[in-house]
Write a protein that holds these residues in place. Structure first.
Motif, PDB file in Angstrom:
ATOM      1  N   MET A   1       3.149  13.456  49.365  1.00  0.00           N
ATOM      2  CA  MET A   1       1.898  13.034  48.696  1.00  0.00           C
ATOM      3  C   MET A   1       1.988  12.802  47.279  1.00  0.00           C
ATOM      4  N   LEU A   2       1.549  11.690  46.653  1.00  0.00           N
ATOM      5  CA  LEU A   2       1.644  11.336  45.273  1.00  0.00           C
ATOM      6  C   LEU A   2       0.428  11.816  44.692  1.00  0.00           C
ATOM      7  N   THR A   3       0.585  12.714  43.696  1.00  0.00           N
ATOM      8  CA  THR A   3      -0.451  13.234  42.885  1.00  0.00           C
ATOM      9  C   THR A   3      -0.429  12.726  41.363  1.00  0.00           C
ATOM     10  N   ARG A   4      -1.807  12.338  40.937  1.00  0.00           N
ATOM     11  CA  ARG A   4      -1.836  11.607  39.731  1.00  0.00           C
ATOM     12  C   ARG A   4      -2.533  12.816  38.664  1.00  0.00           C
ATOM     13  N   ASN A   5      -2.370  12.544  37.551  1.00  0.00           N
ATOM     14  CA  ASN A   5      -2.965  13.433  36.682  1.00  0.00           C
ATOM     15  C   ASN A   5      -4.429  12.952  36.277  1.00  0.00           C
ATOM     16  N   VAL A   6      -5.274  13.884  36.891  1.00  0.00           N
ATOM     17  CA  VAL A   6      -6.913  13.529  36.444  1.00  0.00           C
ATOM     18  C   VAL A   6      -7.132  14.440  35.604  1.00  0.00           C
ATOM     19  N   PRO A   7      -7.972  14.200  34.685  1.00  0.00           N
ATOM     20  CA  PRO A   7      -8.629  14.897  33.739  1.00  0.00           C
ATOM     21  C   PRO A   7      -9.651  16.139  34.423  1.00  0.00           C
ATOM     22  N   PRO A   8      -9.503  17.066  33.805  1.00  0.00           N
ATOM     23  CA  PRO A   8     -10.634  18.227  34.430  1.00  0.00           C
ATOM     24  C   PRO A   8     -11.823  17.917  34.353  1.00  0.00           C
ATOM     25  N   LEU A   9     -12.968  18.292  35.163  1.00  0.00           N
ATOM     26  CA  LEU A   9     -14.145  17.928  34.714  1.00  0.00           C
ATOM     27  C   LEU A   9     -14.729  18.560  33.564  1.00  0.00           C
ATOM     28  N   THR A  10     -14.069  19.473  32.784  1.00  0.00           N
ATOM     29  CA  THR A  10     -14.493  19.950  31.640  1.00  0.00           C
ATOM     30  C   THR A  10     -13.888  19.095  30.357  1.00  0.00           C
ATOM     31  N   SER A  11     -13.435  18.214  30.594  1.00  0.00           N
ATOM     32  CA  SER A  11     -12.730  17.630  29.397  1.00  0.00           C
ATOM     33  C   SER A  11     -13.703  16.976  28.624  1.00  0.00           C
ATOM     34  N   LEU A  12     -13.300  16.265  27.383  1.00  0.00           N
ATOM     35  CA  LEU A  12     -14.262  15.633  26.475  1.00  0.00           C
ATOM     36  C   LEU A  12     -14.694  14.395  26.835  1.00  0.00           C
ATOM     37  N   PRO A  13     -15.735  13.974  26.917  1.00  0.00           N
ATOM     38  CA  PRO A  13     -16.463  12.859  27.213  1.00  0.00           C
ATOM     39  C   PRO A  13     -15.472  11.637  26.940  1.00  0.00           C
ATOM     40  N   SER A  14     -15.900  10.703  27.904  1.00  0.00           N
ATOM     41  CA  SER A  14     -14.891   9.440  27.589  1.00  0.00           C
ATOM     42  C   SER A  14     -16.160   8.391  27.520  1.00  0.00           C
ATOM     43  N   PRO A  15     -15.771   7.015  27.148  1.00  0.00           N
ATOM     44  CA  PRO A  15     -16.565   6.009  27.057  1.00  0.00           C
ATOM     45  C   PRO A  15     -17.515   5.788  28.316  1.00  0.00           C
ATOM     46  N   PRO A  16     -18.686   5.461  28.384  1.00  0.00           N
ATOM     47  CA  PRO A  16     -19.570   5.143  29.601  1.00  0.00           C
ATOM     48  C   PRO A  16     -18.987   3.949  30.248  1.00  0.00           C
ATOM     49  N   LEU A  17     -18.601   4.017  31.377  1.00  0.00           N
ATOM     50  CA  LEU A  17     -18.001   2.916  32.353  1.00  0.00           C
ATOM     51  C   LEU A  17     -18.735   2.722  33.680  1.00  0.00           C
ATOM     52  N   ARG A  18     -20.224   3.342  33.309  1.00  0.00           N
ATOM     53  CA  ARG A  18     -20.693   3.030  34.766  1.00  0.00           C
ATOM     54  C   ARG A  18     -21.189   1.554  35.165  1.00  0.00           C
ATOM     55  N   ASP A  19     -21.374   0.765  34.079  1.00  0.00           N
ATOM     56  CA  ASP A  19     -21.723  -0.482  34.184  1.00  0.00           C
ATOM     57  C   ASP A  19     -20.884  -1.459  34.173  1.00  0.00           C
ATOM     58  N   GLU A  20     -19.482  -1.020  34.154  1.00  0.00           N
ATOM     59  CA  GLU A  20     -18.430  -1.965  34.265  1.00  0.00           C
ATOM     60  C   GLU A  20     -17.908  -2.469  35.677  1.00  0.00           C
ATOM     61  N   ASN A  21     -17.288  -3.657  35.497  1.00  0.00           N
ATOM     62  CA  ASN A  21     -16.890  -4.269  36.915  1.00  0.00           C
ATOM     63  C   ASN A  21     -15.865  -3.334  37.363  1.00  0.00           C
ATOM     64  N   PRO A  22     -16.026  -2.819  38.525  1.00  0.00           N
ATOM     65  CA  PRO A  22     -14.794  -1.943  39.116  1.00  0.00           C
ATOM     66  C   PRO A  22     -13.457  -2.767  39.524  1.00  0.00           C
ATOM     67  N   ASN A  23     -13.569  -4.058  39.541  1.00  0.00           N
ATOM     68  CA  ASN A  23     -12.384  -4.852  39.812  1.00  0.00           C
ATOM     69  C   ASN A  23     -11.408  -5.128  38.522  1.00  0.00           C
ATOM     70  N   ARG A  24     -11.989  -4.805  37.400  1.00  0.00           N
ATOM     71  CA  ARG A  24     -11.536  -4.892  35.988  1.00  0.00           C
ATOM     72  C   ARG A  24     -10.850  -3.711  35.401  1.00  0.00           C
ATOM     73  N   LEU A  25     -10.930  -2.534  36.408  1.00  0.00           N
ATOM     74  CA  LEU A  25     -10.589  -1.684  35.686  1.00  0.00           C
ATOM     75  C   LEU A  25      -9.281  -0.861  36.226  1.00  0.00           C
ATOM     76  N   ASN A  26      -8.465  -0.093  35.272  1.00  0.00           N
ATOM     77  CA  ASN A  26      -7.345   0.467  36.086  1.00  0.00           C
ATOM     78  C   ASN A  26      -7.636   1.637  36.749  1.00  0.00           C
ATOM     79  N   HIS A  27      -6.324   2.250  37.480  1.00  0.00           N
ATOM     80  CA  HIS A  27      -7.018   3.269  38.297  1.00  0.00           C
ATOM     81  C   HIS A  27      -7.542   4.544  37.528  1.00  0.00           C
ATOM     82  N   TYR A  28      -7.088   4.861  36.125  1.00  0.00           N
ATOM     83  CA  TYR A  28      -7.658   5.920  35.606  1.00  0.00           C
ATOM     84  C   TYR A  28      -9.200   5.757  35.370  1.00  0.00           C
ATOM     85  N   ARG A  29      -9.493   4.520  34.707  1.00  0.00           N
ATOM     86  CA  ARG A  29     -10.601   4.111  34.424  1.00  0.00           C
ATOM     87  C   ARG A  29     -11.973   4.107  35.708  1.00  0.00           C
TER      88      ARG A  29
END
Length: 125
Positions: A1-29
């Motif tokens: 199984m392939l595992t990816r490095n996902v930041p922990p939930l306690t990591s620093l805040p990232s820029p808001p992405l809730r309104d972005e088009n999901p088709n234009r985002l890479n896997h991490y975003r």
């Protein structure tokens, strides 16, 4: 199984992405967008379900001493909200509890009951 490095939930805040088009985002975003969406819904829906809202004319079970509660703080993300136990309850002039002292790991604080979410216990079910 392939595992990816996902930041922990306690990591620093990232820029808001809730309104972005999901088709234009890479896997991490896209994962970050899903995480932001989850926490927004959890804050708005689940936490509000913990706060029992009744009509003012109806009596309900009051907050009990030593009850485990979550202290809602708008300035903090949900993972940083403090938990504590009710140590004292202050009724208003009408006899209905309005304020409580809560003992947390950092000390005792006083909060209005509308800023306190009682957590479900095994006795509730």
């Amino acid at each position: 199984m392939l595992t990816r490095n996902v930041p922990p939930l306690t990591s620093l805040p990232s820029p808001p992405l809730r309104d972005e088009n999901p088709n234009r985002l890479n896997h991490y975003r896209r994962l970050e967008q899903l995480r932001q969406h989850f926490w927004a819904r959890w804050t708005a829906e689940y936490i509000s379900e913990l706060q029992h809202r009744y009509k003012w004319r109806t009596r309900h079970t009051d907050l009990q001493l030593d009850e485990l509660v979550l202290i809602k703080d708008d300035g903090l993300p949900p993972l940083h909200w403090r938990m504590g136990r009710v140590s004292k309850i202050y009724p208003g002039p009408d006899g209905i509890p309005r304020v409580a002292d809560i003992t947390t790991a950092r000390g005792t604080i006083r909060r209005a009951l509308n800023r306190i979410c009682p957590l479900p216990s095994s006795q509730d079910s």
